[in-house]
Design a protein around this motif. Structure first.
Motif, mmCIF file in Angstrom:
data_model
loop_
_atom_site.group_PDB
_atom_site.id
_atom_site.type_symbol
_atom_site.label_atom_id
_atom_site.label_comp_id
_atom_site.label_asym_id
_atom_site.label_seq_id
_atom_site.Cartn_x
_atom_site.Cartn_y
_atom_site.Cartn_z
ATOM 1 N N GLY A 173 0.817 -1.211 0.000
ATOM 2 C CA GLY A 173 0.000 0.000 0.000
ATOM 3 C C GLY A 173 0.849 1.260 0.000
ATOM 4 N N GLY B 200 -3.651 2.541 -3.233
ATOM 5 C CA GLY B 200 -2.736 2.504 -2.094
ATOM 6 C C GLY B 200 -3.464 2.693 -0.782
ATOM 7 N N MET C 128 -5.279 -0.465 0.122
ATOM 8 C CA MET C 128 -4.385 -1.477 0.680
ATOM 9 C C MET C 128 -4.020 -1.146 2.130
#
Length: 96
Positions: A63, A75, A78
């Motif tokens: 991420g 990102g 994540m």
């Protein structure tokens, strides 16, 4: 639009997971049953904790990499997924 939906779904999963875990941890019968299940083998409990921590670290690193490479929404999704994993690990550590 798809990226925003992914981010919203990730945040919803994070909030839902934390809410469910907080609700379950407050129930003494659930905690007792979970402890009995995990106390069957100390090695298994430790292995699950270590594997979970490694998975969370990997997802968090991925991420952060995505955030650094300007894939912001994915990102952040994540990172939210990693936070969900941290919530799971927190309950695992708290029970032991």
């Amino acid at each position: 639009m798809a990226e925003a939906s992914l981010l919203a779904a990730s945040i919803a999963v994070l909030v839902g997971t934390v809410a469910i875990l907080v609700n379950r941890v407050r129930t003494p019968a659930w905690v007792r049953d979970a402890q009995l299940t995990l106390n069957a083998s100390a090695v298994t409990s430790l292995l699950l904790l270590v594997c979970g921590a490694l998975l969370v670290a990997l997802v968090l690193a991925f991420g952060i990499f995505l955030l650094a490479t300007r894939h912001g929404v994915v990102g952040r999704a994540m990172v939210c997924l990693a936070a969900t994993g941290i919530a799971h690990l927190g309950v695992t550590v708290r029970r032991h």
